[in-house]
Design a protein around this motif. Structure first.
Motif, PDB file in Angstrom:
ATOM      1  N   ARG A  79      48.335  37.408  44.697  1.00 32.77           N
ATOM      2  CA  ARG A  79      47.384  36.670  43.873  1.00 32.77           C
ATOM      3  C   ARG A  79      47.042  37.529  42.656  1.00 32.77           C
ATOM      4  O   ARG A  79      46.609  38.669  42.817  1.00 32.77           O
ATOM      5  CB  ARG A  79      46.106  36.370  44.666  1.00 32.77           C
ATOM      6  N   GLN A  96      36.312  38.286  44.898  1.00 32.41           N
ATOM      7  CA  GLN A  96      37.075  37.089  45.258  1.00 32.41           C
ATOM      8  C   GLN A  96      38.303  37.469  46.073  1.00 32.41           C
ATOM      9  O   GLN A  96      38.653  36.790  47.052  1.00 32.41           O
ATOM     10  CB  GLN A  96      37.494  36.329  44.000  1.00 32.41           C
ATOM     11  N   LEU A 100      39.323  36.391  49.917  1.00 34.11           N
ATOM     12  CA  LEU A 100      40.582  35.723  50.243  1.00 34.11           C
ATOM     13  C   LEU A 100      41.233  36.311  51.492  1.00 34.11           C
ATOM     14  O   LEU A 100      42.181  35.746  52.030  1.00 34.11           O
ATOM     15  CB  LEU A 100      41.564  35.834  49.072  1.00 34.11           C
TER      16      LEU A 100
END
Length: 354
Positions: A79, A96, A100
């Motif tokens: 990501r 974030q 995840l």
């Protein structure tokens, strides 16, 4: 590794896919696991994140492409959170990534004091962290970086070879970026060793249009200091801006530009007829991205022994490019396979990128 807010040779597509929410970029060459690999890569399903401070430009686009390619070879779900030069946003992106459920995070660039606490949050949760071009001192962080002092030393040796040790120099520098700060130390030591070399001006900026901003600054400096015959621009976007100004002033035969970092577009500009940009030193941006992912993979498996992984630089002169008819960074890698650093932070079970 530095700071190139420039976008060329096809990597814009990579950045456009890297949405702030962190879309998966890497494919699934071994999504179900790599036969014979250590856990967790034997079963697959590994997730990692790349959180950048800067992501625009040839260098960072290429680094992201290299990281994506190596992640795909490993079957890793990568990501990418694109950098926007905002410390608060980078902090939020690291959080974030933690949310995840990633097993590893690459932190690329930024201000250590702005993110070290959230990096520690990741480490406390057992997430492995690789840092590049940022002074993270948290115990457990793995540093993957260019050997900056050697990189600038290569360029400065060429400066002496081309110009002797008695000339007036202009210096482009912005404080606060780790790679530039380390290069600045090498330049300071070099000037002390060669007192006949006089730095008569210093300027620079890093923004969304670095090359043009530096070009405008350089034009003013050249008018104020016509004695300058050498410009040291230890970041290729600085060199690009300086070249614009030198060309517009018609000083190509008088002023030589020396830089750090390389890309396909850099090679093309160095090879232009009568280009004042004559030499640079670099490690492969794509290779660096690959190394960061491999180092993170080895750390996740517990196989990484080093806490600091350095990529060796290469001197690249116009003469070398012309003699070997090198037009692109791919050509450069073909002539110098070691430039990619494929042997750095690797293991027999790690598939080579294609």
């Amino acid at each position: 590794m530095l700071f190139s807010p420039k976008t060329r040779f096809g990597f814009k597509a990579v950045a456009s896919l890297a949405l702030a929410a962190g879309l998966g970029l890497a494919g699934a060459a071994y999504a179900d696991g790599i036969p014979g690999a250590p856990a967790p890569f034997d079963k697959g399903g590994v997730k990692i994140a790349l959180v950048a401070y800067l992501s625009g430009g040839d260098y960072f686009q290429a680094a992201e492409a290299g990281a994506t390619r190596q992640a795909k070879a490993l079957g890793v779900d990568l990501r990418i959170f694109p950098g926007r030069q905002k410390p608060d946003e980078q902090r939020e992106q690291i959080r974030q990534a933690i949310d995840l459920g990633v097993q590893g995070i690459i932190v690329s660039g930024g201000k250590a004091e702005a993110v070290d606490d959230v990096v520690q949050e990741a480490l406390d949760k057992g997430i492995k962290v690789v840092a590049g071009n940022i002074y993270l001192t948290n115990p457990g962080v793995i540093i993957v970086d260019q050997d900056e002092s050697k990189q600038l030393d290569l360029v400065l040796d060429q400066v002496l070879k081309d110009n002797g040790d008695n000339f007036s120099a202009g210096y482009i520098y912005v404080e606060g970026f780790p790679a530039l700060d380390r290069r600045d130390k090498a330049w300071t030591a070099f000037k002390a060793k060669h007192p006949g070399i006089k730095q008569v001006a210093q300027w620079g900026t890093v923004d969304d249009t670095t090359a043009q901003s530096v070009a405008n600054q350089t034009a003013a400096v050249l008018r104020a200091h016509p004695e300058i015959t050498v410009i040291l621009a230890p970041y290729d976007e600085f060199a690009r801006g300086a070249k614009i100004a030198v060309n517009e002033a018609g000083l190509q035969d008088k002023v030589k530009i020396y830089s750090v970092d390389v890309s396909t577009s850099d090679i093309q500009e160095i090879r232009e007829p009568s280009s004042p940009w004559v030499a640079t030193a670099a490690t492969s941006a794509e290779g660096g991205g690959e190394v960061q992912v491999r180092a993170l993979a080895l750390a996740i498996t517990g196989q990484l022994q080093e806490k600091k992984v350095l990529l060796a630089p290469t001197l690249i002169t116009r003469q070398f490019l012309e003699e070997n008819d090198i037009q692109t960074e791919a050509n450069l890698t073909q002539k110098l396979p070691a430039f990619l650093g494929r042997s750095v932070a690797s293991a027999p079970w790690i598939p080579a990128p294609k």
